[in-house]
Scaffold this motif. Structure first.
Motif, PDB file in Angstrom:
ATOM      1  N   PRO A 144       0.833  -1.215   0.000  1.00 21.68           N
ATOM      2  CA  PRO A 144       0.000   0.000   0.000  1.00 21.68           C
ATOM      3  C   PRO A 144       0.864   1.260   0.000  1.00 21.68           C
ATOM      4  O   PRO A 144       1.857   1.348   0.718  1.00 21.68           O
ATOM      5  CB  PRO A 144      -0.782  -0.128   1.320  1.00 21.68           C
ATOM      6  CG  PRO A 144      -0.685  -1.570   1.707  1.00 21.68           C
ATOM      7  CD  PRO A 144       0.630  -2.041   1.192  1.00 21.68           C
ATOM      8  N   ILE A 145       0.483   2.227  -0.820  1.00 19.28           N
ATOM      9  CA  ILE A 145       1.188   3.502  -0.875  1.00 19.28           C
ATOM     10  C   ILE A 145       0.437   4.506  -0.008  1.00 19.28           C
ATOM     11  O   ILE A 145      -0.751   4.755  -0.212  1.00 19.28           O
ATOM     12  CB  ILE A 145       1.281   4.015  -2.329  1.00 19.28           C
ATOM     13  CG1 ILE A 145       2.005   2.988  -3.195  1.00 19.28           C
ATOM     14  CG2 ILE A 145       2.008   5.350  -2.367  1.00 19.28           C
ATOM     15  CD1 ILE A 145       3.403   2.645  -2.740  1.00 19.28           C
ATOM     16  N   HIS A 146       1.163   5.069   0.954  1.00 17.40           N
ATOM     17  CA  HIS A 146       0.534   6.001   1.893  1.00 17.40           C
ATOM     18  C   HIS A 146       0.649   7.446   1.425  1.00 17.40           C
ATOM     19  O   HIS A 146      -0.306   8.227   1.502  1.00 17.40           O
ATOM     20  CB  HIS A 146       1.171   5.850   3.269  1.00 17.40           C
ATOM     21  CG  HIS A 146       0.581   6.757   4.303  1.00 17.40           C
ATOM     22  ND1 HIS A 146       1.158   7.960   4.667  1.00 17.40           N
ATOM     23  CD2 HIS A 146      -0.559   6.647   5.043  1.00 17.40           C
ATOM     24  CE1 HIS A 146       0.412   8.537   5.594  1.00 17.40           C
ATOM     25  NE2 HIS A 146      -0.622   7.778   5.842  1.00 17.40           N
ATOM     26  N   HIS A 147       1.837   7.819   0.935  1.00 12.83           N
ATOM     27  CA  HIS A 147       2.020   9.205   0.529  1.00 12.83           C
ATOM     28  C   HIS A 147       3.151   9.319  -0.487  1.00 12.83           C
ATOM     29  O   HIS A 147       3.914   8.376  -0.717  1.00 12.83           O
ATOM     30  CB  HIS A 147       2.315  10.105   1.740  1.00 12.83           C
ATOM     31  CG  HIS A 147       3.611   9.791   2.431  1.00 12.83           C
ATOM     32  ND1 HIS A 147       3.687   8.887   3.464  1.00 12.83           N
ATOM     33  CD2 HIS A 147       4.885  10.246   2.235  1.00 12.83           C
ATOM     34  CE1 HIS A 147       4.945   8.806   3.880  1.00 12.83           C
ATOM     35  NE2 HIS A 147       5.686   9.611   3.149  1.00 12.83           N
ATOM     36  N   ALA A 163       7.530   7.471  -3.771  1.00 16.08           N
ATOM     37  CA  ALA A 163       6.389   6.901  -3.053  1.00 16.08           C
ATOM     38  C   ALA A 163       6.857   6.238  -1.759  1.00 16.08           C
ATOM     39  O   ALA A 163       7.945   5.649  -1.702  1.00 16.08           O
ATOM     40  CB  ALA A 163       5.677   5.879  -3.932  1.00 16.08           C
ATOM     41  N   PHE A 164       5.991   6.310  -0.729  1.00 12.53           N
ATOM     42  CA  PHE A 164       6.309   5.740   0.574  1.00 12.53           C
ATOM     43  C   PHE A 164       5.127   4.936   1.103  1.00 12.53           C
ATOM     44  O   PHE A 164       3.973   5.230   0.796  1.00 12.53           O
ATOM     45  CB  PHE A 164       6.649   6.846   1.586  1.00 12.53           C
ATOM     46  CG  PHE A 164       8.001   7.472   1.366  1.00 12.53           C
ATOM     47  CD1 PHE A 164       9.109   7.042   2.075  1.00 12.53           C
ATOM     48  CD2 PHE A 164       8.154   8.491   0.443  1.00 12.53           C
ATOM     49  CE1 PHE A 164      10.353   7.616   1.877  1.00 12.53           C
ATOM     50  CE2 PHE A 164       9.392   9.072   0.230  1.00 12.53           C
ATOM     51  CZ  PHE A 164      10.501   8.630   0.952  1.00 12.53           C
ATOM     52  N   THR A 165       5.434   3.935   1.917  1.00  9.02           N
ATOM     53  CA  THR A 165       4.395   3.169   2.606  1.00  9.02           C
ATOM     54  C   THR A 165       3.979   3.918   3.869  1.00  9.02           C
ATOM     55  O   THR A 165       4.554   4.948   4.219  1.00  9.02           O
ATOM     56  CB  THR A 165       4.914   1.774   2.988  1.00  9.02           C
ATOM     57  OG1 THR A 165       5.916   1.914   4.003  1.00  9.02           O
ATOM     58  CG2 THR A 165       5.522   1.071   1.776  1.00  9.02           C
ATOM     59  N   ASP A 166       2.991   3.362   4.568  1.00 10.04           N
ATOM     60  CA  ASP A 166       2.501   4.041   5.772  1.00 10.04           C
ATOM     61  C   ASP A 166       3.472   3.942   6.945  1.00 10.04           C
ATOM     62  O   ASP A 166       3.272   4.594   7.968  1.00 10.04           O
ATOM     63  CB  ASP A 166       1.120   3.513   6.171  1.00 10.04           C
ATOM     64  CG  ASP A 166       1.093   2.012   6.328  1.00 10.04           C
ATOM     65  OD1 ASP A 166       2.150   1.373   6.137  1.00 10.04           O
ATOM     66  OD2 ASP A 166       0.024   1.469   6.634  1.00 10.04           O
ATOM     67  N   ILE A 167       4.517   3.124   6.823  1.00  7.41           N
ATOM     68  CA  ILE A 167       5.537   3.072   7.876  1.00  7.41           C
ATOM     69  C   ILE A 167       6.793   3.812   7.422  1.00  7.41           C
ATOM     70  O   ILE A 167       7.887   3.601   7.932  1.00  7.41           O
ATOM     71  CB  ILE A 167       5.866   1.622   8.291  1.00  7.41           C
ATOM     72  CG1 ILE A 167       6.317   0.801   7.071  1.00  7.41           C
ATOM     73  CG2 ILE A 167       4.686   0.978   8.962  1.00  7.41           C
ATOM     74  CD1 ILE A 167       6.787  -0.595   7.453  1.00  7.41           C
ATOM     75  N   ASP A 168       6.617   4.673   6.421  1.00  7.23           N
ATOM     76  CA  ASP A 168       7.661   5.570   5.929  1.00  7.23           C
ATOM     77  C   ASP A 168       8.819   4.841   5.272  1.00  7.23           C
ATOM     78  O   ASP A 168       9.945   5.337   5.247  1.00  7.23           O
ATOM     79  CB  ASP A 168       8.180   6.457   7.065  1.00  7.23           C
ATOM     80  CG  ASP A 168       8.589   7.836   6.554  1.00  7.23           C
ATOM     81  OD1 ASP A 168       7.958   8.312   5.595  1.00  7.23           O
ATOM     82  OD2 ASP A 168       9.543   8.416   7.098  1.00  7.23           O
ATOM     83  N   LEU A 222      -7.560  -8.292   5.580  1.00  4.89           N
ATOM     84  CA  LEU A 222      -6.098  -8.299   5.632  1.00  4.89           C
ATOM     85  C   LEU A 222      -5.520  -7.016   5.043  1.00  4.89           C
ATOM     86  O   LEU A 222      -4.352  -6.977   4.649  1.00  4.89           O
ATOM     87  CB  LEU A 222      -5.559  -9.512   4.864  1.00  4.89           C
ATOM     88  CG  LEU A 222      -6.028 -10.879   5.386  1.00  4.89           C
ATOM     89  CD1 LEU A 222      -5.529 -11.994   4.473  1.00  4.89           C
ATOM     90  CD2 LEU A 222      -5.548 -11.108   6.817  1.00  4.89           C
ATOM     91  N   ASP A 223      -6.348  -5.979   4.994  1.00 11.44           N
ATOM     92  CA  ASP A 223      -5.930  -4.707   4.400  1.00 11.44           C
ATOM     93  C   ASP A 223      -4.664  -4.189   5.072  1.00 11.44           C
ATOM     94  O   ASP A 223      -4.574  -4.139   6.305  1.00 11.44           O
ATOM     95  CB  ASP A 223      -7.082  -3.701   4.578  1.00 11.44           C
ATOM     96  CG  ASP A 223      -6.774  -2.342   3.993  1.00 11.44           C
ATOM     97  OD1 ASP A 223      -5.930  -2.262   3.083  1.00 11.44           O
ATOM     98  OD2 ASP A 223      -7.399  -1.354   4.444  1.00 11.44           O
ATOM     99  N   ARG A 224      -3.651  -3.851   4.250  1.00 10.39           N
ATOM    100  CA  ARG A 224      -2.389  -3.262   4.688  1.00 10.39           C
ATOM    101  C   ARG A 224      -1.562  -4.191   5.574  1.00 10.39           C
ATOM    102  O   ARG A 224      -0.652  -3.737   6.276  1.00 10.39           O
ATOM    103  CB  ARG A 224      -2.620  -1.919   5.393  1.00 10.39           C
ATOM    104  CG  ARG A 224      -3.231  -0.882   4.463  1.00 10.39           C
ATOM    105  CD  ARG A 224      -3.342   0.495   5.097  1.00 10.39           C
ATOM    106  NE  ARG A 224      -3.873   1.429   4.123  1.00 10.39           N
ATOM    107  CZ  ARG A 224      -3.129   2.124   3.258  1.00 10.39           C
ATOM    108  NH1 ARG A 224      -1.817   1.968   3.266  1.00 10.39           N
ATOM    109  NH2 ARG A 224      -3.688   2.954   2.402  1.00 10.39           N
ATOM    110  N   LEU A 256      -3.654  -1.372  -8.374  1.00 15.12           N
ATOM    111  CA  LEU A 256      -4.525  -2.479  -7.975  1.00 15.12           C
ATOM    112  C   LEU A 256      -4.202  -3.727  -8.793  1.00 15.12           C
ATOM    113  O   LEU A 256      -4.106  -4.836  -8.259  1.00 15.12           O
ATOM    114  CB  LEU A 256      -5.985  -2.080  -8.170  1.00 15.12           C
ATOM    115  CG  LEU A 256      -7.042  -3.138  -7.843  1.00 15.12           C
ATOM    116  CD1 LEU A 256      -7.121  -3.365  -6.339  1.00 15.12           C
ATOM    117  CD2 LEU A 256      -8.404  -2.716  -8.390  1.00 15.12           C
ATOM    118  N   PHE A 257      -4.007  -3.553 -10.099  1.00 17.11           N
ATOM    119  CA  PHE A 257      -3.709  -4.692 -10.968  1.00 17.11           C
ATOM    120  C   PHE A 257      -2.352  -5.303 -10.614  1.00 17.11           C
ATOM    121  O   PHE A 257      -2.190  -6.527 -10.616  1.00 17.11           O
ATOM    122  CB  PHE A 257      -3.710  -4.249 -12.430  1.00 17.11           C
ATOM    123  CG  PHE A 257      -4.975  -3.559 -12.871  1.00 17.11           C
ATOM    124  CD1 PHE A 257      -6.184  -3.799 -12.230  1.00 17.11           C
ATOM    125  CD2 PHE A 257      -4.960  -2.656 -13.917  1.00 17.11           C
ATOM    126  CE1 PHE A 257      -7.354  -3.163 -12.632  1.00 17.11           C
ATOM    127  CE2 PHE A 257      -6.112  -2.012 -14.322  1.00 17.11           C
ATOM    128  CZ  PHE A 257      -7.312  -2.262 -13.673  1.00 17.11           C
TER     129      PHE A 257
END
Length: 558
Positions: free
Chosen positions: A291-294, A340-345, A428-430, A469-470
């Protein structure tokens, strides 16, 4: 040691009869013959090259020929360091070149026949791209292709040149997908009507890219006839087995159409309501399955340097350039960089030019052009129709899933939790599955059902890329099918979230793409290269024997 030379037989002498043709390199150039238009300035003004006006077979043309000044090769200094210099003769290189410009039959364009390094004389912007490839597609033996140079545009960037001495068809070269870009072909070909075709005992090889290497007649009148035949051959329909090769082509850096497309793009960037521009992952990040957070943007114009962490949406990329003067938006997009970064940076991509994070599509002068990964492509209507037919079948695939609930909240995590409860599955999201092969981790799915269906869920519009998503679905499906460790780690996640590990099958029973937006989703709603990615995902799912389904859920207003 001397060697006795055997007398030649009559058959040997007959076999050495001079050929009526010579293999030459042929280009097509935009516009009638012109020294100033078609020849690079450094050569037309060089004292080492001579220009002549000529008449060949009744057609007036231009001949430029000469040689580069003699130079001592760089490797001579290395030899001088190894050996006594007075033992070496003087060694120099001199490269001869010639280029003959002749008008095509209707006079609108020019044939350029090049010898030696003659192709260096040509102004690259005037070369008609892919002419040689087009001729090969219309004349080659489709089951004895010798060599192909191709790239694939919907996955990690690569260019491959594959050769098969015995020859084979496209399938043997791994070509046949909707995103295969073939730039060069080598194949035996018949050229009916040309001088070379008069010798029916011989099949000549054609090497086609922007130029084409092929045999042309040695006499004036026959040469003109051969060029006219080439013109006629280019007007034919492609060989049916090779037609798909012509449906996607990249515009070269000096193509005159590029400036027009860049102007269209610049205008679209200045209009917030223009839906011809969207967000997409660059090729090198195409396989991101986390998942891409920011996003972090560097090099934005003054006044747009606030919070470094910005949402992964289109506005983050193009918002900073929208108010710039006309003509400056595209230029600034080239200098900006995005990561791009994940939610845990954790960094999920390298720092990539902002231009490569957007896609765009324009209809221009009766043709469709697409910006993908920073490059412009012309997409033939036949390819568009082919992808639409493939995706229409995909959207009609029957699913195990009943009607899914509408998306009544703007929060993806809340919707996934509600979806899991509705289906009696587990959310199981994220939550990432980490294995030796996927040390960064990948998101196996957003929801897993008791029946072993993997659901990948996203709120989709042109400002958020469906291609991510793909990619998530593609990476997850392949990993869970081929990696025992991945299935084991997923079972641990399922158990930790209150599910049963038996829900993780050896083979997923279905992979479901769930997309939410206010109105129903159709295959035509995606940008061309997102559609390409989805079509390839469908083909890969077929190969793996896993049903792939697409679902639309209404996105209700808050």
């Amino acid at each position: 040691m001397s060697r006795m030379v055997q007398p030649q037989s009559e058959g040997d002498l007959m076999a050495r009869k001079p050929s009526p043709v010579t293999a030459v390199t042929l280009y097509q150039l935009h516009g009638p013959p012109s020294l100033g238009r078609h020849i690079r300035e450094r050569y037309r003004e060089s004292d080492d090259f001579e220009t002549r006006e000529v008449v060949v077979g009744g057609r007036r043309g231009i001949l430029l020929l000469g040689a580069t000044p003699a130079k001592t090769p760089a490797w001579v200094s290395t030899l001088n360091g190894w050996l006594p210099t007075d033992d070496l003769p003087e060694l120099t290189n001199q490269n001869a070149a010639a280029c003959l410009l002749l008008p095509r039959r209707d006079g609108t364009d020019t044939w350029a026949i090049c010898f030696g390094l003659g192709f260096h004389l040509l102004e690259a912007a005037r070369i008609v791209p892919g002419m040689g490839r087009s001729l090969a597609i219309r004349t080659a033996d489709p089951i004895h292709l010798k060599s192909l140079t191709h790239s694939r545009l919907d996955s990690r960037a690569y260019v491959a040149r594959t050769s098969m001495p015995g020859g084979d068809d496209l399938d043997a070269f791994g070509i046949g997908g909707v995103a295969d870009l073939v730039t060069r072909m080598v194949a035996p070909a018949r050229l009916p009507g040309t001088t070379s075709a008069e010798d029916t005992s011989r099949t000549h090889e054609v090497r086609g890219a922007d130029s084409v290497k092929l045999p042309l007649a040695n006499t004036q009148s026959a040469l003109i006839r051969d060029l006219d035949v080439v013109e006629d051959l280019l007007a034919l329909d492609p060989v049916s087995e090779l037609a798909e090769i012509e449906q996607l082509s990249e515009l070269k850096p000096k193509d005159p159409r590029l400036s027009q497309l860049e102007e269209l793009l610049d205008g679209a960037l200045g209009d917030a309501s223009d839906d011809r521009v969207g967000l997409a992952w660059p090729t090198e990040a195409a396989d991101i399955a986390v998942p891409i957070h920011h996003l972090i943007v560097e090099g934005a114009p003054r006044g747009h340097t606030g919070d470094r962490e910005r949402p992964a949406i289109l506005e983050t990329i193009i918002g900073p350039v929208r108010d710039l003067p006309s003509g400056h938006r595209v230029r600034r997009l080239r200098s900006m960089r995005v990561m791009a970064f994940t939610d845990i940076d954790d960094a999920a991509s390298s720092l990539v030019p902002a231009r490569r994070w957007i896609v765009a599509e324009f209809e221009h002068e009766g043709h469709r052009y697409c910006l993908h990964d920073g490059r412009w492509f012309e997409v033939d209507q036949r390819l568009t129709d082919r992808i639409s037919a493939r995706l229409t079948r995909l959207f009609d695939v029957q699913s195990q899933l009943d009607a899914l609930p509408a998306w009544s909240t703007g929060d993806e995590a809340e919707y996934n939790q509600a979806l899991a409860e509705t289906l009696g599955g587990v959310c199981l999201d994220r939550q990432l599955v980490r294995t030796d092969q996927h040390s960064r981790g990948f998101e196996a799915c957003d929801v897993l059902t008791r029946e072993g269906v993997l659901l990948h869920v996203k709120k989709v519009d042109r400002s958020t890329p469906a291609s991510h998503l793909f990619a998530q679905a593609a990476v997850s499906t392949e990993a869970l099918l081929t990696d025992h460790q991945a299935r084991g780690r997923l079972r641990e996640l399922v158990t930790a979230n209150g599910g049963d590990p038996s829900w993780v099958r050896e083979r997923p029973t279905e992979v479901a793409l769930v997309m939410a937006r206010p109105r129903k989703i159709t295959p035509e709603d995606f940008f061309s290269f997102s559609r390409v990615r989805l079509a390839r995902l469908a083909d890969e799912a077929d190969r793996l024997g896993v049903p792939l389904t697409v679902h639309w859920v209404p996105l209700e207003a808050k």
